[in-house]
Design a protein around this motif. Structure first.
Motif, mmCIF file in Angstrom:
data_model
loop_
_atom_site.group_PDB
_atom_site.id
_atom_site.type_symbol
_atom_site.label_atom_id
_atom_site.label_comp_id
_atom_site.label_asym_id
_atom_site.label_seq_id
_atom_site.Cartn_x
_atom_site.Cartn_y
_atom_site.Cartn_z
ATOM 1 N N ARG A 149 0.821 -1.199 0.000
ATOM 2 C CA ARG A 149 0.000 0.000 0.000
ATOM 3 C C ARG A 149 0.870 1.269 0.000
ATOM 4 N NH1 ARG A 149 -5.596 0.646 0.431
ATOM 5 N NH2 ARG A 149 -5.397 -1.327 -0.649
ATOM 6 N N PHE A 150 1.992 1.199 0.709
ATOM 7 C CA PHE A 150 2.936 2.321 0.746
ATOM 8 C C PHE A 150 3.439 2.625 -0.662
ATOM 9 C CE2 PHE A 150 7.413 3.855 1.647
ATOM 10 C CZ PHE A 150 7.047 5.086 2.177
ATOM 11 N N SER A 200 2.965 21.484 -8.971
ATOM 12 C CA SER A 200 3.434 21.850 -7.637
ATOM 13 C C SER A 200 2.576 21.137 -6.599
ATOM 14 C CB SER A 200 3.388 23.363 -7.440
ATOM 15 O OG SER A 200 2.051 23.803 -7.420
ATOM 16 N N VAL A 201 3.181 20.858 -5.458
ATOM 17 C CA VAL A 201 2.487 20.117 -4.404
ATOM 18 C C VAL A 201 2.605 20.821 -3.057
ATOM 19 C CG1 VAL A 201 2.549 17.782 -5.347
ATOM 20 C CG2 VAL A 201 4.589 18.684 -4.188
ATOM 21 N N ARG A 202 1.590 20.640 -2.260
ATOM 22 C CA ARG A 202 1.594 21.039 -0.862
ATOM 23 C C ARG A 202 1.439 19.770 -0.026
ATOM 24 N NH1 ARG A 202 0.839 26.442 0.516
ATOM 25 N NH2 ARG A 202 1.913 25.549 2.311
ATOM 26 N N THR A 203 1.717 19.888 1.259
ATOM 27 C CA THR A 203 1.584 18.724 2.145
ATOM 28 C C THR A 203 0.181 18.119 2.058
ATOM 29 O OG1 THR A 203 3.331 19.473 3.618
ATOM 30 C CG2 THR A 203 1.677 17.999 4.569
ATOM 31 N N THR A 204 -0.814 18.980 1.947
ATOM 32 C CA THR A 204 -2.196 18.464 1.882
ATOM 33 C C THR A 204 -2.439 17.612 0.636
ATOM 34 O OG1 THR A 204 -2.818 20.561 0.884
ATOM 35 C CG2 THR A 204 -3.286 20.301 3.234
ATOM 36 N N ASP A 205 -1.706 17.855 -0.435
ATOM 37 C CA ASP A 205 -1.866 17.014 -1.628
ATOM 38 C C ASP A 205 -1.425 15.584 -1.339
ATOM 39 O OD1 ASP A 205 -2.813 19.097 -3.325
ATOM 40 O OD2 ASP A 205 -0.751 19.826 -3.545
ATOM 41 N N PHE A 206 -0.293 15.461 -0.648
ATOM 42 C CA PHE A 206 0.172 14.124 -0.294
ATOM 43 C C PHE A 206 -0.800 13.466 0.692
ATOM 44 C CE2 PHE A 206 2.883 11.265 2.348
ATOM 45 C CZ PHE A 206 3.082 10.290 1.369
ATOM 46 N N LEU A 207 -1.233 14.251 1.671
ATOM 47 C CA LEU A 207 -2.139 13.679 2.676
ATOM 48 C C LEU A 207 -3.465 13.238 2.049
ATOM 49 C CD1 LEU A 207 -1.501 15.984 5.773
ATOM 50 C CD2 LEU A 207 -0.371 13.840 5.119
ATOM 51 N N GLY A 208 -3.877 13.920 1.017
ATOM 52 C CA GLY A 208 -5.092 13.516 0.303
ATOM 53 C C GLY A 208 -4.957 12.118 -0.283
ATOM 54 N N VAL A 209 -3.793 11.846 -0.867
ATOM 55 C CA VAL A 209 -3.543 10.517 -1.441
ATOM 56 C C VAL A 209 -3.454 9.473 -0.323
ATOM 57 C CG1 VAL A 209 -1.931 9.118 -2.800
ATOM 58 C CG2 VAL A 209 -2.388 11.496 -3.464
ATOM 59 N N VAL A 210 -2.815 9.855 0.788
ATOM 60 C CA VAL A 210 -2.697 8.935 1.928
ATOM 61 C C VAL A 210 -4.085 8.551 2.438
ATOM 62 C CG1 VAL A 210 -1.949 8.747 4.346
ATOM 63 C CG2 VAL A 210 -0.409 9.735 2.624
ATOM 64 N N GLN A 211 -4.925 9.546 2.571
ATOM 65 C CA GLN A 211 -6.267 9.281 3.090
ATOM 66 C C GLN A 211 -7.067 8.409 2.128
ATOM 67 O OE1 GLN A 211 -8.710 12.768 4.038
ATOM 68 N NE2 GLN A 211 -9.705 11.463 5.555
ATOM 69 N N GLU A 212 -6.953 8.736 0.846
ATOM 70 C CA GLU A 212 -7.699 8.004 -0.165
ATOM 71 C C GLU A 212 -7.307 6.519 -0.188
ATOM 72 O OE1 GLU A 212 -7.469 10.195 -3.884
ATOM 73 O OE2 GLU A 212 -7.330 8.268 -4.961
ATOM 74 N N GLY A 237 -5.031 4.940 2.100
ATOM 75 C CA GLY A 237 -4.663 4.326 3.383
ATOM 76 C C GLY A 237 -5.698 4.554 4.474
ATOM 77 N N GLY A 238 -6.639 5.448 4.217
ATOM 78 C CA GLY A 238 -7.690 5.682 5.202
ATOM 79 C C GLY A 238 -7.248 6.566 6.357
ATOM 80 N N ALA A 239 -8.191 6.770 7.265
ATOM 81 C CA ALA A 239 -7.962 7.681 8.390
ATOM 82 C C ALA A 239 -6.846 7.181 9.302
ATOM 83 C CB ALA A 239 -9.258 7.853 9.179
#
Ligand code: ARG
Ligand code: ZN
Length: 472
Positions: free
Chosen positions: A414-415, A430-442, A444-446
């Motif tokens: 999954r990683f 360009s990316v912000r931290t929230t862009d990465f976290l969006g993918v993580v959430q999608e 990998g879940g909460a």
């Protein structure tokens, strides 16, 4: 990548204590009609850039001679107005501007502080595309790096037999006028004019080399958008060593003639590294890759696009791997704001661990080493807020451990999917931290987000995550 003590005190003594000239002249010093520019709005370097500009392409013609600290340049910028413009402000601490044309017609301009301000004959409407041509000539400014306390010279730097470029974070505007924020990526055409016998190598694919009247003209094209600091040009008595790499990628290294094998050794594993990182991150983003080694033994290595820049000293192969990893995370996915630097440094540092594991090394001693570095320094969450924090231990090692916490939570498969999805979705953006976290959430879940949270936003250093996977 660099070890911090390397260029603090000794280099500072060499270059003096002159602060980087970051202040713009008072508005009263500007000629009538010009106004103090407001910057792009980067949270760490607020004065840089212009929020009204989207530069899509830089066409740079640069003429120089080895041993002469002088650059003759012409920059053609393709720009789109993001807002209505009554003034155009570019970052430029470079040589003297000889003339500026807007869509082919001379335009009023002034060089003030590290800005080049230009007045369009009439306001430019938002959404309009236009072309700026800037001609300049002279010695590139001495620009010291605020992120290392002034201990490092940035930008276009002349050395004995030629020159090199080392710009991160804000040195690009020493040699071409630009919107010098990582958020505004652009493609590049380079036309380099040097005396015959001097070799030029630069970011991108070489498209021409001819010698005319004792001058060698070399062209390079980079069609993929990169941040300004990732552009590099190296000139000198260089030996180009090429070989085919995996997936049709051309490998091209540039070594100063006579560079010892002890320095070349770190770069022998590029084909294997390209294959290894493509497995974790997805396809390598460019058609060519290699390194250019300078004549300076004290520089930090830098992930300049398609051609990482290295000091002339023996480096560990993981340093080569680190700069290669930045081609995905730093160059192709560029920062939307300098405060998100862990998206570069944490990822490239974590790639070192992935590679070491792939070589059969144990992860635990590496993780312990990172953790020990963090314990020694004041703890902070991974988001940086000052220039001094950009390249500190938290950006590198806390950033890497943030990814480790995620990996242990979601498992390797999954990683890998999260990294590949993030790299593909934001390719050349360009990316912000929230862009990465969006993918993580999608993907990998909460629970995955929760595992990262103390590393990201807490101040205290969380305990080192344990080597147990909760799922695979
Ligand atoms: N991005 C480089 C690396 O870790 C480090 C650059 C350090 N730059 C600086 N101005 N101190 O690969
Ligand atoms: Zn790095």
């Amino acid at each position: 990548l660099f070890s911090a003590p390397l260029f603090s005190a000794p280099l500072l003594a060499q270059t003096g204590t002159r602060p980087a000239p970051t202040q713009l002249q008072a508005p009263s010093a500007l000629p009538a009609g010009f106004t103090t520019p407001s910057g792009y709005g980067d949270s760490v370097y607020p004065a840089l850039g212009d929020a009204g500009l989207d530069v899509t392409h830089y066409d740079l013609s640069l003429r120089s001679d080895p041993g002469v600290d002088r650059l003759i340049g012409r920059a053609v910028l393709n720009i789109e107005a993001r807002t209505p413009l009554t003034q155009i402000s570019l970052d430029f601490a470079g040589p003297q501007v000889l003339g500026v044309k807007l869509n082919g017609r001379s335009a009023r301009h002034v060089q003030a502080g590290e800005k080049l301000l230009i007045l369009p004959p009439a306001p430019i409407a938002a959404g309009t595309a236009f072309t700026l041509t800037v001609a300049y000539s002279g010695t590139p400014a001495l620009h010291l790096d605020a992120s290392s306390g002034g201990g490092l010279r940035l930008g276009w730097i002349a050395q004995a037999g030629g020159s090199y470029v080392l710009s991160e974070p804000d040195g690009a505007h020493t040699f071409f006028p630009c919107n010098d924020v990582p958020a505004d990526g652009a493609s590049y055409s380079l036309h380099l004019n040097l005396p015959a016998g001097t070799t030029a190598v630069a970011s991108g694919v070489q498209t021409r080399q001819t010698t005319l009247a004792g001058r060698t003209l070399s062209d390079f094209e980079l069609v993929q958008e990169i941040p300004t600091y990732a552009l590099t040009v190296h000139t000198g008595r260089l030996e180009l060593v090429t070989q085919p790499g995996p997936a049709g990628i051309q490998i091209r290294n540039a070594f100063p003639v006579g560079l010892p094998d002890t320095v070349r050794a770190a770069f022998g594993q590029t084909p294997a590294m390209l294959g290894f990182l493509a497995d974790w991150f997805g396809p390598y983003p460019y058609p060519v890759y290699g390194v250019a080694v300078t004549e300076d033994p004290q520089l930090p290595a830098l992930e300049t696009a398609t051609l990482s820049t290295f000091p002339s000293r023996p480096e560990a192969p993981v340093t080569a791997l680190h700069e290669l990893a930045h081609q995905w995370f730093g160059d192709n996915l560029r920062l939307g704001d300098w405060s998100d630097i862990w998206l570069n440094e944490g990822f490239a540092t974590y790639a070192e661990l992935l590679w070491a594991e792939g070589q059969g090394e144990a992860a635990a001693p590496i993780l312990d080493r990172w953790y020990a570095r963090l314990v020694r320094e004041p703890a902070r969450g991974v988001i940086a807020s000052t220039p001094a924090q950009l390249f500190d231990s938290s950006s590198y090692f806390r950033g890497a451990l943030t990814l480790h916490a995620l990996r242990l939570k979601v498992g390797d498969a999954r990683f890998r999917q999260i990294l590949r999805t993030y790299a593909a979705r934001f390719s050349a953006r360009s990316v912000r931290t929230t862009d990465f976290l969006g993918v993580v959430q999608e993907l990998g879940g909460a629970a995955a987000l929760e595992a990262m949270q103390p590393w990201l936003t807490g101040t205290a250093l969380p305990p080192l995550p344990k080597e147990t996977l909760t799922q695979t």
